[in-house]
Write a protein that holds these residues in place. Structure first.
Motif, mmCIF file in Angstrom:
data_model
loop_
_atom_site.group_PDB
_atom_site.id
_atom_site.type_symbol
_atom_site.label_atom_id
_atom_site.label_comp_id
_atom_site.label_asym_id
_atom_site.label_seq_id
_atom_site.Cartn_x
_atom_site.Cartn_y
_atom_site.Cartn_z
ATOM 1 N N MET A 11 -3.033 -1.673 -4.199
ATOM 2 C CA MET A 11 -2.292 -0.470 -4.593
ATOM 3 C C MET A 11 -3.209 0.601 -5.185
ATOM 4 S SD MET A 11 0.343 -1.888 -3.493
ATOM 5 C CE MET A 11 1.454 -0.500 -3.660
ATOM 6 N N MET B 191 6.630 4.163 -8.157
ATOM 7 C CA MET B 191 6.151 3.862 -6.811
ATOM 8 C C MET B 191 6.996 4.613 -5.788
ATOM 9 S SD MET B 191 3.620 1.811 -7.117
ATOM 10 C CE MET B 191 3.477 1.227 -5.468
ATOM 11 N N TYR C 101 2.746 7.935 -8.908
ATOM 12 C CA TYR C 101 3.034 6.500 -8.873
ATOM 13 C C TYR C 101 2.988 5.970 -10.304
ATOM 14 C CZ TYR C 101 1.999 6.777 -3.852
ATOM 15 O OH TYR C 101 1.992 7.107 -2.517
ATOM 16 N N CYS D 35 -2.203 -0.485 1.125
ATOM 17 C CA CYS D 35 -1.778 -1.272 -0.037
ATOM 18 C C CYS D 35 -2.865 -2.225 -0.525
ATOM 19 C CB CYS D 35 -0.513 -2.067 0.289
ATOM 20 S SG CYS D 35 0.983 -1.049 0.385
ATOM 21 N N GLU E 36 3.348 1.996 -12.682
ATOM 22 C CA GLU E 36 3.285 0.536 -12.570
ATOM 23 C C GLU E 36 4.606 -0.090 -13.023
ATOM 24 O OE1 GLU E 36 -0.195 -0.952 -14.473
ATOM 25 O OE2 GLU E 36 -1.569 0.273 -13.299
ATOM 26 N N GLN F 54 8.581 -2.347 -8.878
ATOM 27 C CA GLN F 54 8.213 -2.317 -7.470
ATOM 28 C C GLN F 54 6.705 -2.468 -7.289
ATOM 29 O OE1 GLN F 54 10.002 0.887 -5.297
ATOM 30 N NE2 GLN F 54 8.656 0.659 -3.547
ATOM 31 N N TYR F 55 5.944 -1.856 -8.198
ATOM 32 C CA TYR F 55 4.491 -1.978 -8.137
ATOM 33 C C TYR F 55 4.058 -3.434 -8.297
ATOM 34 C CZ TYR F 55 -0.301 -1.961 -9.935
ATOM 35 O OH TYR F 55 -1.613 -2.239 -10.150
ATOM 36 N N HIS F 56 4.593 -4.096 -9.336
ATOM 37 C CA HIS F 56 4.193 -5.479 -9.588
ATOM 38 C C HIS F 56 4.633 -6.402 -8.462
ATOM 39 C CE1 HIS F 56 2.584 -4.690 -13.549
ATOM 40 N NE2 HIS F 56 3.695 -4.039 -13.889
#
Length: 524
Positions: A452, A1, A503, A376, A505, A508-510
């Motif tokens: 996202m 991310m 990007y 987002c 997963e 930070q993504y979760h």
């Protein structure tokens, strides 16, 4: 991310002391710190008020921030403490004298950013609670804008009147410290209690960064050979030290012990002369126990300034501008803004007006943070093509791309006749609340699968098929660094088709997905 914006690295909730009672250990620590600091940073917060030409009183200050720089014992290093004084809870009469002495103490260098307005509001607030005559001055003082101009090789500005077109504190922090100060909470309601953790972090960072900028300035002054030479003072005779009219009392205090000892050794037959000398020093000493070192003393002597309030400063200025008023008592422009403030559809993407049914927004510079939040949650949200766009440029871009222009500038609503139903003034101050306001106003449909799904950097769409680790490494060459810790995690990588940003997963993504699930209440 994409990495998060860098915040002040030395400010956490554990390093902030909220002072809301004079019986608290935080107040004891504040009192001790003020009497042992030689440099402090000052800032103040109050509830925002809508500007009015008929405003008869100043806003009441709700929070006073004081960042103290304390020298560690027997070392050349410092530690800092940040105090938030809750003026809505503290009895102002009990802290008035402490603050007044600190504001004028020659032993403390005060740092501020355009602090005159803060002082005017502080003086008014304390005066309204019986602390007469309020505050009338702050000295010695250094304005951060002066330090910034000095660091930018504009040395003529140091100690002089600050130019009107000066940069914001956030810009100065970014350029001097490499720290990004979010100003999202600047206009929040500081009179509400309890203060949120985000508000306290914001307030503390504004005061603490003043110390950090000063440290950079002081280091540059010393490097350029402007440091004060203690030996030049030590070489003065005792009579010269006492007779020089502009000799700083701090230098006098630093040297009187050595000088008096020299006199005692050389003239033991006249012991009565020494107490008289020490009494002269004591008369001019402040109640503060720490004195400036010679380097800091030189900076104050050469670059120090002060704020002196006049009687005219203590009265709100009334606007002299006149305008035609309607029978309702409002100017034409005021009525125009008021009628345009409440948005009514349909939006430009509505099928009934020839749109494609896909919501699209243009966020001006005042709500750029909202643009990232919209991306987002999967909404098309662009920003202006240039960093400082003209009003015509914004309108042309919104019209050409059939976007809804989002802003907090009420003046833009006057141009609604040019692009009907394409300008909306966001009323909320915080990004999360702004996002919810836009979702509710335009009845946007948000689902978890959308989160996202757009590039937060440029608003572009992602490739249809994810990349493997090997493919991602190849795509990132010379463009983006992928952490080594991701190589063995069998992750999928997604690339923006417009800016090529990669990007994945990760944590930070979760965390971001969960955040927007909660903000948008998708789990209810």
């Amino acid at each position: 991310m994409e990495p998060k914006d860098q915040q002040h690295p030395k400010i956490t909730s554990s390093t902030i002391q909220l002072v809301s009672s004079t019986d608290s250990p935080e107040f004891t620590h504040l009192t001790w710190s003020l009497t042992h600091s030689t440099v402090i940073g000052l800032d103040a917060e109050w509830k925002p008020v809508r500007s009015s030409s008929h405003q008869s009183t100043f806003p009441s200050v709700s929070l006073l921030q004081i960042a103290c720089r304390l020298r560690l014992s027997d070392t050349a290093s410092y530690e800092s403490a940040v105090f938030l004084l809750d003026l809505s809870a503290l009895p102002l009469l009990s802290i008035y004298e402490l603050l007044k002495k600190a504001f004028v103490s020659p032993d403390i260098l005060k740092l501020g950013f355009r602090f005159k307005q803060d002082l005017v509001y502080l003086s008014s607030t304390f005066s309204s609670h019986g602390c007469l005559p309020g505050f009338d001055r702050v000295e010695p003082l250094l304005d951060i804008t002066s330090l910034y101009n000095y660091l930018q090789h504009k040395q003529s500005w140091v100690g002089r009147k600050i130019p009107k077109q000066s940069k914001s504190l956030a810009t100065i922090c970014q350029e001097v410290l490499g720290v990004s100060l979010s100003k999202e909470l600047q206009c929040s309601d500081w009179s509400q209690r309890p203060l949120s953790e985000e508000q306290m972090l914001y307030a503390a960072a504004d005061a603490r960064c003043l110390l950090d900028i000063f440290d950079v300035f002081q280091a540059k002054v010393e490097k350029q050979g402007n440091s004060f030479h203690r030996s030049s003072t030590l070489n003065l005779g005792l009579k010269q030290i006492l007779d020089v009219p502009n000799c700083c009392q701090t230098v006098l205090r630093n040297n009187v012990c050595d000088a008096s000892n020299m006199v005692r050794a050389a003239m033991p037959e006249f012991p009565g002369r020494i107490p008289a000398i020490e009494a002269k020093v004591s008369e001019n000493s402040s109640e503060f126990t720490k004195t400036m070192d010679v380097t800091l003393l030189h900076i104050v002597t050469k670059y120090g300034d002060k704020i002196l309030l006049k009687d005219s400063d203590r009265k709100p200025k009334m606007s002299k501008k006149k305008g035609k008023r309607s029978s309702a008592g409002m100017t034409y422009k005021e009525r125009l803004v008021q009628t345009a403030d409440d948005w009514q559809g349909p939006p430009p993407w509505d099928l009934s007006v020839g749109g494609d049914g896909c919501p699209k927004f243009l966020c001006d510079v005042m709500v750029e943070g909202l643009a990232k939040h919209l991306r987002c949650v999967g909404i098309d949200a662009a920003i202006p093509h240039s960093k400082k766009p003209e009003t015509r440029d914004l309108i042309d871009q919104a019209n050409k791309e059939k976007r809804m222009l989002l802003t907090r500038d009420a003046k833009l609503l006057r141009y609604n006749y040019l692009i009907k139903n394409q300008i909306y003034r966001v009323k909320s101050l915080l990004k999360n609340e702004q996002l919810l306001e836009v979702i509710e106003t335009f009845q946007l449909k948000i689902c978890e699968d959308q989160l996202m799904s757009r590039c937060t950097k440029c608003n572009g769409k992602f490739i249809q098929k994810p990349l493997t680790t090997e493919e991602a490494l190849e795509a990132a060459k010379g463009f983006q660094v992928i952490p080594n810790c991701l190589f063995n995690k069998n992750l999928e990588f997604w690339q923006c088709m417009d800016c090529n940003q990669l990007y994945w997963e990760g944590t930070q993504y979760h965390n971001a997905v969960q955040k927007f699930i909660n903000v948008c209440k998708l789990n209810e």
